[in-house]
Design a protein around this motif. Structure first.
Motif, PDB file in Angstrom:
ATOM      1  N   ASP A   6      -4.277  -2.344  17.890  1.00 27.23           N
ATOM      2  CA  ASP A   6      -5.281  -2.139  18.925  1.00 27.23           C
ATOM      3  C   ASP A   6      -4.547  -1.858  20.234  1.00 27.23           C
ATOM      4  O   ASP A   6      -3.784  -2.704  20.711  1.00 27.23           O
ATOM      5  CB  ASP A   6      -6.145  -3.399  19.054  1.00 27.23           C
ATOM      6  N   VAL A  12      -4.101  -7.785  17.955  1.00 29.00           N
ATOM      7  CA  VAL A  12      -4.967  -7.216  16.922  1.00 29.00           C
ATOM      8  C   VAL A  12      -4.253  -6.072  16.219  1.00 29.00           C
ATOM      9  O   VAL A  12      -3.816  -5.107  16.853  1.00 29.00           O
ATOM     10  CB  VAL A  12      -6.302  -6.732  17.515  1.00 29.00           C
ATOM     11  N   TYR A  14      -4.257  -3.760  12.253  1.00 26.89           N
ATOM     12  CA  TYR A  14      -4.908  -3.408  10.990  1.00 26.89           C
ATOM     13  C   TYR A  14      -3.831  -2.933  10.015  1.00 26.89           C
ATOM     14  O   TYR A  14      -2.903  -2.219  10.399  1.00 26.89           O
ATOM     15  CB  TYR A  14      -5.941  -2.302  11.189  1.00 26.89           C
ATOM     16  N   TRP A  23      -6.980  -4.516   6.043  1.00 29.34           N
ATOM     17  CA  TRP A  23      -6.926  -5.912   6.471  1.00 29.34           C
ATOM     18  C   TRP A  23      -6.739  -5.970   7.984  1.00 29.34           C
ATOM     19  O   TRP A  23      -6.132  -5.085   8.576  1.00 29.34           O
ATOM     20  CB  TRP A  23      -5.771  -6.633   5.777  1.00 29.34           C
ATOM     21  N   LYS A  24      -7.248  -7.043   8.600  1.00 25.40           N
ATOM     22  CA  LYS A  24      -7.210  -7.170  10.058  1.00 25.40           C
ATOM     23  C   LYS A  24      -6.701  -8.549  10.457  1.00 25.40           C
ATOM     24  O   LYS A  24      -7.029  -9.557   9.832  1.00 25.40           O
ATOM     25  CB  LYS A  24      -8.617  -6.956  10.637  1.00 25.40           C
ATOM     26  N   THR A  25      -5.882  -8.585  11.508  1.00 24.48           N
ATOM     27  CA  THR A  25      -5.469  -9.838  12.123  1.00 24.48           C
ATOM     28  C   THR A  25      -5.851  -9.814  13.592  1.00 24.48           C
ATOM     29  O   THR A  25      -5.779  -8.770  14.242  1.00 24.48           O
ATOM     30  CB  THR A  25      -3.950 -10.079  11.985  1.00 24.48           C
ATOM     31  N   TRP A  32      -4.707 -12.997   8.077  1.00 26.55           N
ATOM     32  CA  TRP A  32      -5.269 -11.676   7.800  1.00 26.55           C
ATOM     33  C   TRP A  32      -6.518 -11.827   6.932  1.00 26.55           C
ATOM     34  O   TRP A  32      -6.582 -12.715   6.091  1.00 26.55           O
ATOM     35  CB  TRP A  32      -4.268 -10.802   7.046  1.00 26.55           C
ATOM     36  N   VAL A  35     -11.297  -6.380   5.647  1.00 27.38           N
ATOM     37  CA  VAL A  35     -12.512  -5.962   6.344  1.00 27.38           C
ATOM     38  C   VAL A  35     -13.187  -4.765   5.680  1.00 27.38           C
ATOM     39  O   VAL A  35     -14.228  -4.298   6.167  1.00 27.38           O
ATOM     40  CB  VAL A  35     -12.209  -5.618   7.824  1.00 27.38           C
ATOM     41  N   GLY A  84     -14.019  -2.602  12.791  1.00 25.57           N
ATOM     42  CA  GLY A  84     -13.799  -2.966  11.402  1.00 25.57           C
ATOM     43  C   GLY A  84     -14.847  -3.862  10.787  1.00 25.57           C
ATOM     44  O   GLY A  84     -14.721  -4.235   9.614  1.00 25.57           O
TER      45      GLY A  84
END
Length: 249
Positions: A6, A12, A14, A23-25, A32, A35, A84
């Protein structure tokens, strides 16, 4: 697989898995979560990009372009407009393997897709595609042949009309990988993808058959572009230009 951060939040990220979705953090990678479950109908992610101008906008290109022996193909492009939380299929289903996605730095609806196409046979849905309406419609702006597709694309963030794209002629079979052919090459556009000029074999770039080519435009220094070329003979290597491709070393 692919990864994207991001641009407005350094915590952030992906991650697009070669066979496991997106996957997203939100905590810099400590935790993680997936999404894309429930939205994607294929699992292999080849490209992932977050818009600089609106970090809620994400594009995912399906099907990895690192075409190993057990490569998985995808079903086009998915987009999210809510960071997401949800995803919509945006078409280009037959592109199969997508190598890179670029988004205009000021307009998240202008997006470019470098589509390799079917790794196991010829098809027409390959090359560079452009959308000006957030993926509702697509225009094929760079096409070479049914045997060669786009594998990389880079946009100058200081002048988004300048684009470099690479075409790779390749064929994957169950027992080997053929890389290179007359369809491979590097191309430049100075008008946002309306027209393209081939740079291969000119101004310091190697002559002869090319294979896979990677390209990246520098954000820090105007005019500087790097290209990593698979080429015949001993000409394989890293090349640089400081004038947007007019001369290379």
């Amino acid at each position: 697989m692919a990864v994207a951060g991001d641009p407005n939040d350094p915590m952030v990220f992906y991650f697009g898995a070669c066979a496991g979705g997106v996957w997203k953090t939100i905590d810099g990678g400590v935790y993680w979560r997936c999404v894309s479950d429930g939205f994607f109908t294929s699992a292999s992610v080849g490209a992932l990009t977050v818009a600089r101008s609106d970090s809620n906008v994400i594009y995912a290109g399906m099907g990895e372009s690192t075409i190993r022996g057990d490569v998985s193909y995808g079903d086009g492009v998915y987009g999210s407009t809510d960071a997401g939380r949800s995803w919509t299929h945006l078409g280009l289903k037959e592109t199969r393997h997508i190598g890179k996605i670029c988004i205009h730095p000021h307009d998240p609806d202008i997006v470019y897709v470098a589509a390799l196409g079917d790794a196991f046979g010829p098809n027409e849905e390959r090359g560079v595609f452009r959308s000006k309406d957030g993926g509702k419609t697509w225009q094929k702006v760079l096409y070479r042949s049914p045997d060669a597709g786009a594998v990389d694309i880079s946009m100058d963030p200081n002048n988004p009309r300048i684009l470099f794209a690479t075409i790779w002629q390749t064929r994957r079979s169950l027992w080997n990988l053929n890389s290179g052919g007359p369809g491979s090459g590097m191309f430049r556009s100075l008008d946002g993808g309306d027209t393209w000029e081939e740079l291969s074999g000119r101004n310091g770039l190697p002559n002869g058959v090319l294979g896979k080519v990677g390209v990246s435009i520098s954000e820090a220094q105007r005019g500087r572009v790097y290209a990593l070329l698979e080429a015949e003979g001993n000409k394989i290597g890293l090349y640089r230009t400081d004038d947007y491709g007019d001369r290379w070393v």
